[in-house]
Write a protein that holds these residues in place. Structure first.
Motif, PDB file in Angstrom:
ATOM      1  N   SER A  54      25.517   9.832   4.955  1.00 11.35           N
ATOM      2  CA  SER A  54      25.858  11.348   5.224  1.00 11.35           C
ATOM      3  C   SER A  54      25.634  11.699   6.592  1.00 11.35           C
ATOM      4  O   SER A  54      26.214  12.491   7.162  1.00 11.35           O
ATOM      5  CB  SER A  54      24.523  12.041   4.386  1.00 11.35           C
ATOM      6  N   ALA A  55      24.944  10.706   7.264  1.00 20.02           N
ATOM      7  CA  ALA A  55      24.889  10.965   8.852  1.00 20.02           C
ATOM      8  C   ALA A  55      26.142  10.684   9.505  1.00 20.02           C
ATOM      9  O   ALA A  55      26.682  11.379  10.221  1.00 20.02           O
ATOM     10  CB  ALA A  55      23.677  10.342   9.148  1.00 20.02           C
ATOM     11  N   VAL A  56      26.825   9.721   9.103  1.00 18.05           N
ATOM     12  CA  VAL A  56      28.091   9.283   9.531  1.00 18.05           C
ATOM     13  C   VAL A  56      29.159  10.422   9.329  1.00 18.05           C
ATOM     14  O   VAL A  56      30.058  10.892   9.993  1.00 18.05           O
ATOM     15  CB  VAL A  56      28.441   8.107   9.014  1.00 18.05           C
ATOM     16  N   ALA A  57      29.053  10.929   7.998  1.00 16.61           N
ATOM     17  CA  ALA A  57      29.915  12.200   7.707  1.00 16.61           C
ATOM     18  C   ALA A  57      29.845  13.327   8.482  1.00 16.61           C
ATOM     19  O   ALA A  57      30.783  13.941   8.878  1.00 16.61           O
ATOM     20  CB  ALA A  57      29.654  12.491   6.114  1.00 16.61           C
ATOM     21  N   ALA A  58      28.482  13.594   8.738  1.00 21.16           N
ATOM     22  CA  ALA A  58      27.969  14.719   9.954  1.00 21.16           C
ATOM     23  C   ALA A  58      28.739  14.305  11.115  1.00 21.16           C
ATOM     24  O   ALA A  58      29.346  15.513  11.888  1.00 21.16           O
ATOM     25  CB  ALA A  58      26.618  14.922   9.929  1.00 21.16           C
ATOM     26  N   LEU A  72      37.557  13.673   1.628  1.00 22.21           N
ATOM     27  CA  LEU A  72      37.930  12.206   1.827  1.00 22.21           C
ATOM     28  C   LEU A  72      36.883  11.509   1.033  1.00 22.21           C
ATOM     29  O   LEU A  72      37.459  10.528   0.295  1.00 22.21           O
ATOM     30  CB  LEU A  72      37.818  12.050   3.409  1.00 22.21           C
ATOM     31  N   ARG A  73      35.606  11.907   1.239  1.00 19.40           N
ATOM     32  CA  ARG A  73      34.529  11.041   0.487  1.00 19.40           C
ATOM     33  C   ARG A  73      34.743  10.792  -0.990  1.00 19.40           C
ATOM     34  O   ARG A  73      34.815   9.631  -1.491  1.00 19.40           O
ATOM     35  CB  ARG A  73      33.257  11.363   0.869  1.00 19.40           C
ATOM     36  N   LEU A  74      35.266  11.822  -1.586  1.00 18.98           N
ATOM     37  CA  LEU A  74      35.253  11.897  -3.006  1.00 18.98           C
ATOM     38  C   LEU A  74      36.471  11.345  -3.541  1.00 18.98           C
ATOM     39  O   LEU A  74      36.553  10.586  -4.486  1.00 18.98           O
ATOM     40  CB  LEU A  74      35.021  13.505  -3.443  1.00 18.98           C
ATOM     41  N   VAL A  75      37.547  11.831  -2.757  1.00 21.41           N
ATOM     42  CA  VAL A  75      38.893  11.094  -3.191  1.00 21.41           C
ATOM     43  C   VAL A  75      38.681   9.466  -2.964  1.00 21.41           C
ATOM     44  O   VAL A  75      38.896   8.760  -4.105  1.00 21.41           O
ATOM     45  CB  VAL A  75      39.983  11.526  -2.199  1.00 21.41           C
ATOM     46  N   ALA A 226      44.515  17.121   9.952  1.00 25.14           N
ATOM     47  CA  ALA A 226      43.452  16.225  10.445  1.00 25.14           C
ATOM     48  C   ALA A 226      42.818  15.020   9.575  1.00 25.14           C
ATOM     49  O   ALA A 226      42.506  14.108   9.961  1.00 25.14           O
ATOM     50  CB  ALA A 226      42.289  17.159  10.769  1.00 25.14           C
ATOM     51  N   LEU A 227      43.366  15.269   8.400  1.00 24.46           N
ATOM     52  CA  LEU A 227      42.839  14.459   7.131  1.00 24.46           C
ATOM     53  C   LEU A 227      43.800  13.201   7.239  1.00 24.46           C
ATOM     54  O   LEU A 227      43.622  12.260   6.678  1.00 24.46           O
ATOM     55  CB  LEU A 227      42.948  14.918   5.745  1.00 24.46           C
ATOM     56  N   LEU A 228      44.868  13.315   8.074  1.00 25.19           N
ATOM     57  CA  LEU A 228      45.826  12.067   7.969  1.00 25.19           C
ATOM     58  C   LEU A 228      45.496  11.316   9.436  1.00 25.19           C
ATOM     59  O   LEU A 228      46.317  10.364   9.489  1.00 25.19           O
ATOM     60  CB  LEU A 228      47.371  12.476   8.028  1.00 25.19           C
ATOM     61  N   ASP A 229      44.924  11.565  10.212  1.00 24.18           N
ATOM     62  CA  ASP A 229      44.173  11.036  11.666  1.00 24.18           C
ATOM     63  C   ASP A 229      44.023   9.707  10.877  1.00 24.18           C
ATOM     64  O   ASP A 229      42.777   9.740  10.156  1.00 24.18           O
ATOM     65  CB  ASP A 229      43.113  11.788  12.493  1.00 24.18           C
ATOM     66  N   LEU A 233      40.367   8.837   8.765  1.00 20.70           N
ATOM     67  CA  LEU A 233      40.763   8.065   7.396  1.00 20.70           C
ATOM     68  C   LEU A 233      39.648   7.075   7.389  1.00 20.70           C
ATOM     69  O   LEU A 233      39.183   6.852   6.147  1.00 20.70           O
ATOM     70  CB  LEU A 233      42.218   7.993   7.269  1.00 20.70           C
ATOM     71  N   ALA A 234      39.861   6.297   8.308  1.00 24.75           N
ATOM     72  CA  ALA A 234      38.942   5.099   8.656  1.00 24.75           C
ATOM     73  C   ALA A 234      37.368   5.092   8.302  1.00 24.75           C
ATOM     74  O   ALA A 234      36.779   4.717   7.461  1.00 24.75           O
ATOM     75  CB  ALA A 234      39.071   4.148   9.653  1.00 24.75           C
ATOM     76  N   LEU A 235      36.953   6.384   8.795  1.00 27.97           N
ATOM     77  CA  LEU A 235      35.686   6.609   8.864  1.00 27.97           C
ATOM     78  C   LEU A 235      35.212   7.343   7.425  1.00 27.97           C
ATOM     79  O   LEU A 235      34.319   7.373   6.877  1.00 27.97           O
ATOM     80  CB  LEU A 235      35.189   7.829   9.991  1.00 27.97           C
ATOM     81  N   GLY A 236      36.294   8.188   6.918  1.00 32.35           N
ATOM     82  CA  GLY A 236      36.089   8.560   5.668  1.00 32.35           C
ATOM     83  C   GLY A 236      35.806   7.691   4.418  1.00 32.35           C
ATOM     84  O   GLY A 236      35.268   7.643   3.518  1.00 32.35           O
TER      85      GLY A 236
END
Length: 321
Positions: A54-58, A72-75, A226-229, A233-236
């Motif tokens: 969650s912290a990385v997501a923030a 991204l996380r849920l997909v 931005a979701l295609l960056d 994508l890697a962090l997601g």
């Protein structure tokens, strides 16, 4: 949980020496205690992985926003769960689908609301407020006078958290965290129903796919290209592994040894893991009063879970996690 002796097979033992091959009650108890201690460690590691995820997501919010990150996380989590579990989609009743779709909607909504909360308020505060959802569920399920004490203790903790001016809590963030707690309670109820109707983790895998379908449109509208960056994508994907892949795997192994009541109490330690992740990753500091507030909510949650378990009759439905 019994543990098999890895020594000589019983079929090869003859004569009076056979009883000596059986482990003593003390040895069995020590082995069981060691197994439970290891399972507790797995649950603690799961909590840390989830909250550090969650912290990385923030950290991704400036790039893709809360809605984009949760999508991204849920997909990614859904793809991971479907590949690993390969659930059977045919042969289920309408009641089965009602339970699993309800779980998916609760899961997707809970995560969406929670990510909206941690975009506005510190991670430790958000998890502490979210924990009130399962706490209320435990109090209601228990229907015992002692539960009112735990409710009062939790309210005292929440009051301290707000009155102490913890980063001047944003009202919208508080609202999102409380709403996420309500969906967490719904998640617990639907998870119990789904677990009773689907084998292994099949129901959870299908529910995760439903949750991804709930969150993906919001994420696409909010974040767009931005979701295609590649970095996003890697962090997601990393967030999905930290927040779903690792915790679910560790909890699966832990629950083979650990009683569900103990597991539920350990879930009350989530604010501790969240506070640690917020401090180490996001530099979100907590003072003595805020730490006391978190401790009060943790004690209230653990006490409410234990009271709820004590009040259940044999054969009664378990609403806990």
């Amino acid at each position: 949980m019994s543990h098999d002796d890895p020594g000589t097979p019983a079929a090869t033992i003859t004569g009076p020496a056979a009883p000596d091959a059986q482990p003593s009650p003390a040895a069995t108890e020590r082995r069981s205690s060691a197994g439970e201690l290891g399972a507790v460690g797995l649950v603690c590691a799961s909590a840390l992985s989830l909250q550090f995820g969650s912290a990385v997501a923030a950290l991704l919010f400036p790039r893709a926003g809360a809605l984009g990150v949760v999508a991204l996380r849920l997909v990614f989590s859904a793809v991971l769960m479907l590949v690993v579990c390969r659930p059977r989609l045919r042969g289920h009743s309408r009641a089965d689908w009602t339970a699993v779709v309800g779980l998916g909607v609760a899961l997707g909504t809970m995560n969406t609301l929670f990510y909206q909360a941690i975009e506005r308020i510190p991670l430790g505060a958000a998890v502490t407020l979210e924990l009130l959802g399962p706490l209320v569920l435990s109090v209601v399920a228990s229907r015992r006078a002692l539960s009112l004490l735990w409710a009062a203790l939790a309210l005292a903790g929440v009051y301290l958290l707000g009155a102490s001016g913890f980063a001047e809590l944003d009202f919208a963030g508080v609202g999102y965290a409380l709403a996420a707690g309500g969906m967490w309670a719904a998640y617990i109820v639907y998870n119990a129903r789904t677990g009773a109707r689907f084998p292994k983790a099949d129901g959870l895998a299908i529910a995760m796919a439903v949750a991804a379908c709930v969150s993906a449109p919001l994420g696409v509208v909010s974040a767009g290209g931005a979701l295609l960056d590649p970095v996003v994508l890697a962090l997601g994907a990393g967030v999905a592994v930290l927040s779903s892949g690792i915790p679910y795997t560790l909890e699966l192994f832990a629950l083979r040894t650990l009683p569900k009541s103990t597991f539920a109490v350990l879930m009350s330690l989530m604010p501790v893991a969240a506070s640690a992740a917020g401090f180490l990753v996001l530099d979100q500091r907590m003072g003595p009063v805020q730490l006391l507030a978190v401790a009060l909510v943790i004690c209230a949650s653990a006490g409410a879970v234990r009271t709820s378990r004590a009040g259940q009759r044999p054969g009664s439905r378990n609403l806990g996690p």
